[in-house]
Structures are given as C-alpha cells and as structure tokens.
Design a protein around this motif. Structure first.
Motif, PDB file in Angstrom:
ATOM      1  N   GLN A 227      55.340  35.598  33.378  1.00 42.81           N
ATOM      2  CA  GLN A 227      54.008  35.043  33.618  1.00 42.81           C
ATOM      3  C   GLN A 227      53.094  36.073  34.283  1.00 42.81           C
ATOM      4  N   LYS A 228      53.661  36.872  35.199  1.00 44.32           N
ATOM      5  CA  LYS A 228      52.873  37.907  35.859  1.00 44.32           C
ATOM      6  C   LYS A 228      52.411  38.958  34.848  1.00 44.32           C
ATOM      7  N   MET A 229      53.325  39.371  33.945  1.00 43.48           N
ATOM      8  CA  MET A 229      52.971  40.359  32.933  1.00 43.48           C
ATOM      9  C   MET A 229      51.915  39.814  31.971  1.00 43.48           C
ATOM     10  N   THR A 230      52.031  38.562  31.621  1.00 46.77           N
ATOM     11  CA  THR A 230      51.025  37.936  30.760  1.00 46.77           C
ATOM     12  C   THR A 230      49.653  37.984  31.419  1.00 46.77           C
ATOM     13  N   PHE A 231      49.618  37.716  32.717  1.00 51.08           N
ATOM     14  CA  PHE A 231      48.354  37.761  33.453  1.00 51.08           C
ATOM     15  C   PHE A 231      47.772  39.180  33.463  1.00 51.08           C
ATOM     16  N   VAL A 232      48.653  40.188  33.684  1.00 53.11           N
ATOM     17  CA  VAL A 232      48.193  41.575  33.700  1.00 53.11           C
ATOM     18  C   VAL A 232      47.636  41.980  32.334  1.00 53.11           C
ATOM     19  N   LEU A 233      48.351  41.615  31.260  1.00 50.98           N
ATOM     20  CA  LEU A 233      47.882  41.954  29.912  1.00 50.98           C
ATOM     21  C   LEU A 233      46.558  41.273  29.599  1.00 50.98           C
ATOM     22  N   GLN A 234      46.425  40.040  30.012  1.00 53.42           N
ATOM     23  CA  GLN A 234      45.171  39.319  29.779  1.00 53.42           C
ATOM     24  C   GLN A 234      44.015  39.993  30.523  1.00 53.42           C
ATOM     25  N   LYS A 235      44.298  40.421  31.749  1.00 49.56           N
ATOM     26  CA  LYS A 235      43.267  41.103  32.528  1.00 49.56           C
ATOM     27  C   LYS A 235      42.869  42.428  31.879  1.00 49.56           C
ATOM     28  N   ARG A 237      43.085  43.166  28.688  1.00 49.63           N
ATOM     29  CA  ARG A 237      42.320  42.867  27.475  1.00 49.63           C
ATOM     30  C   ARG A 237      40.879  42.527  27.822  1.00 49.63           C
ATOM     31  N   GLN A 238      40.694  41.787  28.898  1.00 48.75           N
ATOM     32  CA  GLN A 238      39.330  41.454  29.316  1.00 48.75           C
ATOM     33  C   GLN A 238      38.558  42.702  29.731  1.00 48.75           C
ATOM     34  N   GLU A 239      39.260  43.623  30.442  1.00 44.32           N
ATOM     35  CA  GLU A 239      38.597  44.858  30.860  1.00 44.32           C
ATOM     36  C   GLU A 239      38.240  45.723  29.642  1.00 44.32           C
ATOM     37  N   ALA A 240      39.152  45.789  28.664  1.00 43.21           N
ATOM     38  CA  ALA A 240      38.875  46.552  27.448  1.00 43.21           C
ATOM     39  C   ALA A 240      37.693  45.956  26.681  1.00 43.21           C
ATOM     40  N   GLU A 241      37.634  44.633  26.635  1.00 40.43           N
ATOM     41  CA  GLU A 241      36.516  43.975  25.958  1.00 40.43           C
ATOM     42  C   GLU A 241      35.207  44.263  26.680  1.00 40.43           C
ATOM     43  N   ARG A 242      35.254  44.292  28.032  1.00 39.13           N
ATOM     44  CA  ARG A 242      34.045  44.594  28.806  1.00 39.13           C
ATOM     45  C   ARG A 242      33.549  46.005  28.511  1.00 39.13           C
ATOM     46  N   LYS A 243      34.477  46.974  28.459  1.00 41.58           N
ATOM     47  CA  LYS A 243      34.095  48.351  28.181  1.00 41.58           C
ATOM     48  C   LYS A 243      33.558  48.509  26.757  1.00 41.58           C
ATOM     49  N   ARG A 244      34.156  47.772  25.822  1.00 43.08           N
ATOM     50  CA  ARG A 244      33.675  47.844  24.441  1.00 43.08           C
ATOM     51  C   ARG A 244      32.247  47.340  24.337  1.00 43.08           C
TER      52      ARG A 244
END
Length: 301
Positions: A227-235, A237-244
C-alpha cells in the motif's frame, strides 16, 4: 425446623420425667409445657419464609421436591419443609487462560483443534440465568451445582464440536462472528432443555499458534508495504503529470510569442518603454539609436 425438633425432644423428656416416682416427677409437666411452647414457636417461625429479590425457593419435604415455586417476598409454607434458594439473576461463567480471571482458578482456557489441525486457545464468557419455573426440575434432576454439571461441560463441548469446521486463521478473523453464532445456537438448545436460559455468549480472545501468528503478521506487513508503494507510485505519477502540463504550457507560450508578435508591435512596445524611462526622475541622458537597437541610458547612478 430446629426449634420444632428440639421442642419434640423436650416433650418426650417431660413424659419420661413424669413417670418417675420421686420428687423430680413434679417437674415433668413443666418440661412438657416448655417443649410444647418451643414446638409452637418453631412452627410459627418456620411457616414464614422470606425469599430474597432475584431468587426463587424450592420446597423439599422429607426428600420429595415440591413443584410449587416460592418467589421473592414473604411466603407461608409447611413448617417442616426445607427451602432451597436458586439465583435467577444473570450469572457469568468465564473460562480464561489468565490466572484468577476465570470462574475456575488457573488456566481454564479451551484448547481446540481447527479444521487444518492447528491448536487454537479460546477464552469464553457465558451469560445465563436459571428459569424460575424450572428450579424444581433442576433441583430434582441436576442439583444446585449446575455450573459444574451443565454450564461448563456443555459450553466446552459446543466449542470443540464447532471449531473443527473452521481453519485457524478463519476463526481468528473472517469467520469469528459466524463461529460465535453457531456456538450460541448449540448451547442455547442444550440449556433450554435443562431449565437454563442462555442470554449472551462472548468469545473474549482467540490465540493462534506462534507460527501462524508470525505468518499473519508477515502478511500484514507485506500488505502495508504494498500500500505504501502504491501511494508513492501514485504521487510520482501526479508529479510527472504536473511537469508535463507545465512543459506544455511553456511550449504553448513560446509558440504564441514566436508567431503572434510582429516587428511593428515590438517597435511600439519599445517606444512605450522608452517613454516611461524618459519621464523617470532618475534618468539624465538617453541616447537613441536608429530605432532598431536598444537605447543607451546614462544616469547619475
């Protein structure tokens, strides 16, 4: 009852004394009168029986149980009857592995085998009451020690019989409520036929073998890490989307600048800027170019 028996004995002694030929015989009548008075007093006091609140009484005359129940309050009974009280309030019988916590001293927890052959330790509390109307039947068929003869063995047998239908981990987690309901139904049926009413059944604790407990803890830790890793990956992905989105905005801005500004518009903007500089109190000298270059500004600073 004691006074009646004592009075009868005194009366008998009085008759024996009256048959003597000496001066002692004169006291025989007095002894008989004292005995009769004791019998009367004993009879009067034995006729009235007070049953405490939360109890019922069962009469026994020379070993024969009377089916009539004495309820709380003042009751008039046969003077020679013996009354046995029964507690009809809710009673708690606990079987626990903790010393001095259960109804029986020492480790009294139940050790049962689950469907997968593992030993599970169960702490249990049984809340029940004696049915007042069934008290004579209990005294006749079971006696007053119904805890040891009925409550304890029936509860322990019901748990063992039902535990074999579940795996150890299921008893501990997903099937715990179902297991408790099945035990309740089994014990309730057995109690009803013996004059007891089951009110509640509480599984206080289920202890699994150390190896199973360690396996469960390892599984829980693995799930938490996932669950912790899922949260990190989601975060991420959100950061990558923000930069894009940010990069796309910059690209769009540069495209607008390269295609939307003409030379005349740039010259007009330059004139406006030069005008602001010329009117500034800090400006001393402005050397203008031919309109294509940047003006040179000489000031006092």
């Amino acid at each position: 009852m004691f006074l009646i028996v004592l009075g009868v004995l005194i009366v008998i002694v009085g008759f024996a004394v009256s048959k003597q030929d000496n001066q002692v015989a004169a006291y025989g009548n007095i002894v008989k009168i004292v005995g009769v008075l004791m019998v009367v007093i004993g009879g009067l006091t034995s006729m009235f029986k007070v049953v405490d609140a939360g109890e019922v009484g069962v009469k026994t005359i020379f070993g024969k149980v009377d089916n009539d129940v004495l309820y709380s309050g003042l009751n008039v009974i046969n003077p020679i009857a013996v009354v046995t009280p029964f507690d009809v309030k809710t009673q708690n019988y606990t079987m626990s592995g903790v010393t001095d916590e259960g109804s029986k001293a020492g480790d009294d927890a139940l050790r049962v085998l689950s469907a997968d052959g593992l030993e599970v330790v169960i702490d249990l509390s049984v809340l029940f009451r004696v049915k007042g109307s069934s008290a004579p039947m209990i005294l006749k068929n079971i006696g007053t020690d119904y805890l040891a003869k009925i409550v304890r063995p029936i509860a322990r047998t019901a748990i063992r019989d039902n535990a074999v239908a579940y795996d150890a981990v299921a008893l501990y987690s997903s099937k715990r409520d179902e297991f408790q309901s099945r035990i309740f139904s089994t014990i309730e049926k057995a109690f009803n036929s013996r004059g007891l009413e089951l009110q509640s059944l509480l599984i206080r604790n289920i202890t699994l073998p150390a190896s199973v407990k360690a396996s469960i803890e390892s599984k829980i830790n693995a799930e938490q890490d996932a669950q912790k890793m899922t949260f990190v990956l989601q975060k991420e992905r959100q950061e990558a989307e923000r930069k894009r989105v940010e990069a796309q905005g910059i690209a769009d801005y540069q495209k607008i600048l390269s295609t939307g500004l003409s030379d005349k518009q740039l010259q007009y903007e330059a004139i406006l800027t030069q005008r602001e500089i010329a009117t500034s109190p800090n400006t001393k000298i402005i050397i203008m170019g031919n309109g294509k270059g940047t003006p040179i500004i000489l000031g006092d600073k």
